[in-house]
Design a protein around this motif. Structure first.
Motif, PDB file in Angstrom:
ATOM      1  N   PHE A 100       0.793  -1.224   0.000  1.00 15.99           N
ATOM      2  CA  PHE A 100       0.000   0.000   0.000  1.00 15.99           C
ATOM      3  C   PHE A 100       0.834   1.287   0.000  1.00 15.99           C
ATOM      4  N   GLY A 101       2.148   1.176   0.033  1.00 12.17           N
ATOM      5  CA  GLY A 101       2.989   2.365   0.058  1.00 12.17           C
ATOM      6  C   GLY A 101       3.558   2.713  -1.293  1.00 12.17           C
ATOM      7  N   ARG A 102       4.336   3.796  -1.322  1.00 12.66           N
ATOM      8  CA  ARG A 102       5.047   4.173  -2.525  1.00 12.66           C
ATOM      9  C   ARG A 102       6.133   3.142  -2.803  1.00 12.66           C
ATOM     10  N   SER A 103       6.618   3.111  -4.026  1.00 18.71           N
ATOM     11  CA  SER A 103       7.746   2.235  -4.337  1.00 18.71           C
ATOM     12  C   SER A 103       8.927   2.632  -3.457  1.00 18.71           C
ATOM     13  N   GLY A 104       9.502   1.662  -2.766  1.00 12.70           N
ATOM     14  CA  GLY A 104      10.630   1.923  -1.878  1.00 12.70           C
ATOM     15  C   GLY A 104      10.251   2.290  -0.458  1.00 12.70           C
ATOM     16  N   SER A 105       8.947   2.403  -0.151  1.00 13.61           N
ATOM     17  CA  SER A 105       8.525   2.786   1.204  1.00 13.61           C
ATOM     18  C   SER A 105       9.023   1.824   2.264  1.00 13.61           C
ATOM     19  N   ALA A 106       9.088   0.550   1.931  1.00 12.77           N
ATOM     20  CA  ALA A 106       9.469  -0.452   2.933  1.00 12.77           C
ATOM     21  C   ALA A 106      10.897  -0.270   3.422  1.00 12.77           C
ATOM     22  N   ASN A 107      11.720   0.430   2.658  1.00 10.33           N
ATOM     23  CA  ASN A 107      13.115   0.633   3.072  1.00 10.33           C
ATOM     24  C   ASN A 107      13.238   1.513   4.310  1.00 10.33           C
ATOM     25  N   THR A 108      12.194   2.287   4.600  1.00  5.60           N
ATOM     26  CA  THR A 108      12.223   3.175   5.777  1.00  5.60           C
ATOM     27  C   THR A 108      11.170   2.746   6.808  1.00  5.60           C
ATOM     28  N   ARG A 109      10.924   1.455   6.900  1.00  6.54           N
ATOM     29  CA  ARG A 109       9.888   0.941   7.792  1.00  6.54           C
ATOM     30  C   ARG A 109      10.186   1.170   9.264  1.00  6.54           C
ATOM     31  N   HIS A 110      11.454   1.406   9.616  1.00 10.13           N
ATOM     32  CA  HIS A 110      11.815   1.622  11.015  1.00 10.13           C
ATOM     33  C   HIS A 110      11.500   3.036  11.487  1.00 10.13           C
ATOM     34  N   LEU A 111      11.348   3.976  10.570  1.00 12.85           N
ATOM     35  CA  LEU A 111      11.201   5.375  10.963  1.00 12.85           C
ATOM     36  C   LEU A 111       9.906   5.679  11.715  1.00 12.85           C
ATOM     37  N   PRO A 112       8.732   5.162  11.287  1.00 19.75           N
ATOM     38  CA  PRO A 112       7.527   5.487  12.067  1.00 19.75           C
ATOM     39  C   PRO A 112       7.580   4.914  13.476  1.00 19.75           C
ATOM     40  N   PHE A 113       8.199   3.753  13.649  1.00 17.95           N
ATOM     41  CA  PHE A 113       8.308   3.127  14.969  1.00 17.95           C
ATOM     42  C   PHE A 113       9.050   4.053  15.932  1.00 17.95           C
ATOM     43  N   TRP A 114      10.019   4.798  15.403  1.00 18.50           N
ATOM     44  CA  TRP A 114      10.803   5.723  16.225  1.00 18.50           C
ATOM     45  C   TRP A 114      10.152   7.102  16.330  1.00 18.50           C
ATOM     46  N   HIS A 115       9.743   7.664  15.196  1.00 16.94           N
ATOM     47  CA  HIS A 115       9.289   9.057  15.164  1.00 16.94           C
ATOM     48  C   HIS A 115       7.892   9.261  15.739  1.00 16.94           C
ATOM     49  N   LEU A 116       7.066   8.230  15.746  1.00 17.04           N
ATOM     50  CA  LEU A 116       5.696   8.407  16.244  1.00 17.04           C
ATOM     51  C   LEU A 116       5.681   8.815  17.717  1.00 17.04           C
ATOM     52  N   ARG A 117       6.735   8.502  18.446  1.00 17.12           N
ATOM     53  CA  ARG A 117       6.777   8.822  19.872  1.00 17.12           C
ATOM     54  C   ARG A 117       6.817  10.327  20.138  1.00 17.12           C
ATOM     55  N   SER A 118       7.250  11.118  19.146  1.00 22.82           N
ATOM     56  CA  SER A 118       7.333  12.564  19.345  1.00 22.82           C
ATOM     57  C   SER A 118       6.054  13.297  18.958  1.00 22.82           C
ATOM     58  N   ASP A 119       5.096  12.600  18.352  1.00 25.43           N
ATOM     59  CA  ASP A 119       3.829  13.234  17.978  1.00 25.43           C
ATOM     60  C   ASP A 119       3.007  13.516  19.230  1.00 25.43           C
ATOM     61  N   GLY A 120       2.496  14.729  19.329  1.00 26.23           N
ATOM     62  CA  GLY A 120       1.679  15.090  20.475  1.00 26.23           C
ATOM     63  C   GLY A 120       2.405  14.970  21.796  1.00 26.23           C
ATOM     64  N   GLN A 121       3.732  15.193  21.770  1.00 27.83           N
ATOM     65  CA  GLN A 121       4.550  15.112  22.990  1.00 27.83           C
ATOM     66  C   GLN A 121       4.353  13.769  23.713  1.00 27.83           C
ATOM     67  N   GLY A 122       4.336  12.714  22.928  1.00 23.84           N
ATOM     68  CA  GLY A 122       4.227  11.372  23.506  1.00 23.84           C
ATOM     69  C   GLY A 122       2.817  10.921  23.801  1.00 23.84           C
ATOM     70  N   ALA A 123       1.820  11.617  23.248  1.00 24.94           N
ATOM     71  CA  ALA A 123       0.424  11.281  23.541  1.00 24.94           C
ATOM     72  C   ALA A 123      -0.062  10.048  22.805  1.00 24.94           C
ATOM     73  N   ILE A 124       0.699   9.601  21.780  1.00 23.39           N
ATOM     74  CA  ILE A 124       0.227   8.501  20.934  1.00 23.39           C
ATOM     75  C   ILE A 124       1.070   7.246  21.065  1.00 23.39           C
ATOM     76  N   TRP A 125       2.368   7.381  21.222  1.00 19.34           N
ATOM     77  CA  TRP A 125       3.265   6.225  21.095  1.00 19.34           C
ATOM     78  C   TRP A 125       4.369   6.306  22.128  1.00 19.34           C
ATOM     79  N   LYS A 126       4.660   5.188  22.764  1.00 19.25           N
ATOM     80  CA  LYS A 126       5.738   5.103  23.744  1.00 19.25           C
ATOM     81  C   LYS A 126       6.713   4.007  23.344  1.00 19.25           C
ATOM     82  N   LEU A 127       7.988   4.228  23.645  1.00 17.41           N
ATOM     83  CA  LEU A 127       9.016   3.230  23.373  1.00 17.41           C
ATOM     84  C   LEU A 127       9.649   2.756  24.675  1.00 17.41           C
ATOM     85  N   SER A 128      10.087   1.512  24.651  1.00 18.44           N
ATOM     86  CA  SER A 128      10.806   0.924  25.779  1.00 18.44           C
ATOM     87  C   SER A 128      12.061   0.260  25.245  1.00 18.44           C
ATOM     88  N   GLY A 129      13.217   0.582  25.864  1.00 23.36           N
ATOM     89  CA  GLY A 129      14.478   0.021  25.404  1.00 23.36           C
ATOM     90  C   GLY A 129      15.638   0.602  26.183  1.00 23.36           C
TER      91      GLY A 129
END
Length: 317
Positions: A62-91
């Motif tokens: 469902f993505g653009r050609s080559g989208s899968a190459n950056t599949r790690h970015l939403p997992f990391w960047h989503l945590r900064s949306d809404g000052q952490g209101a949507i996504w949290k990381l543990s590590g």
């Protein structure tokens, strides 16, 4: 517990490149995957190693050609949306202490078994407030994808959407639920586009009517409406429901010089497919009544860059 209105507002405000007319499905697809996990009663946090494969497959489909190459970015960047209101990381602390713009690579996320998921209060509300999870999923899909793809995406992520439940949730939170900034559709767009193409599919010529009603004929946005595509004839194609679906999946596009249909090399069929849909490859579309209604190059360019699954099949010799 967070209210339904607060949660819907948070998901309505995720940062997306769509604001600049770029199709970026990474965050929406990750959110939908996570919602499906909640719906199945799975743990709040998921190891990147466990969600990487499903997210990669979704981005390929469902993505653009080559989208899968950056599949790690939403997992990391989503945590900064809404000052952490949507996504949290543990590590590891030293990894999570990096600035938001300094994303780890695929290997670092895998090796450190970084886990991600919704914040505790959001997760609890999604599990306990009837209809809220489905309402969030519907809102995310409406904002990120054309309606032709909703059922396929829901099936691909394993998400069950009960529209009656969604309506109930909306009634509980309306009218104060969210003041969305999503653009309203022009109700006259469909009629103008179908009339421009004389009520026939511009690819295959399908023009069946039941009485005075055109059956299975739709007005497709070349540049999708939810990413800034205007409701004007040069951004529209009159397509039967099958070709509308194939167009939004990136199976074919229209080249801007001679307006020929160009299929992707990734669109593969049996002999029936080659005698059916692929026979249109290289043929010009059936033109609209007026030249100024032809597809505009800027919208075709957007579609080729953001939706079409490259590489293209060769046209002519």
């Amino acid at each position: 517990m967070k209210t339904a209105a607060e949660i819907l507002a948070a998901f309505d405000n995720i940062r997306r490149a769509q604001n600049a007319g770029v199709y970026a499905p990474h965050k929406p697809l990750l959110i939908l995957l996570a919602l499906a996990r909640v719906q199945r009663g799975e743990p709040r946090l998921v190891d990147f190693n466990d969600i990487e494969g499903p997210l990669k497959r979704l981005l390929v489909e469902f993505g653009r050609s080559g989208s899968a190459n950056t599949r790690h970015l939403p997992f990391w960047h989503l945590r900064s949306d809404g000052q952490g209101a949507i996504w949290k990381l543990s590590g590891p602390r030293e990894l999570l202490a990096r600035p938001a713009a300094t994303a780890p690579n695929l290997g670092e996320l895998r090796l450190n078994h970084v886990r991600g998921g919704f914040p505790i209060a959001v997760d609890k509300a999604l599990r306990e407030q009837p209809g809220l999870l489905e309402a969030v999923a519907a809102q995310v899909m409406d904002a990120a994808f054309p309606e032709t793809l909703h059922a396929d995406i829901a099936a691909a992520v394993g998400l069950s959407l009960d529209r009656s439940t969604i309506i109930m949730a909306g009634e509980r939170t309306a009218p104060a639920y969210v003041q969305s900034e999503h653009r309203h559709r022009d109700p006259g767009f469909r009629e103008r586009v179908l009339r421009a193409y004389e009520y026939r599919c511009c690819v295959c010529g399908f023009d069946l009517r039941i009485g005075q009603v055109s059956a299975g004929l739709e007005a497709a946005h070349i540049q999708w409406h939810n990413v800034g595509g205007p409701d004007v004839e040069p951004n529209g194609l009159s397509l039967c429901s099958l070709h509308h679906k194939l167009f939004d999946l990136g199976a074919f596009t229209v080249e801007p010089s001679e307006f020929r249909v160009v299929f992707s090399q990734q669109a593969i069929g049996s002999q029936r497919g080659r005698d059916g849909e692929l026979r249109h490859h290289g043929r010009p579309i059936l033109p609209p009544q007026q030249r100024d209604m032809l597809p505009a190059p800027q919208y075709l360019g957007w579609n080729f860059k953001n939706v079409f699954k490259t590489p293209a099949r060769r046209v002519g010799g």
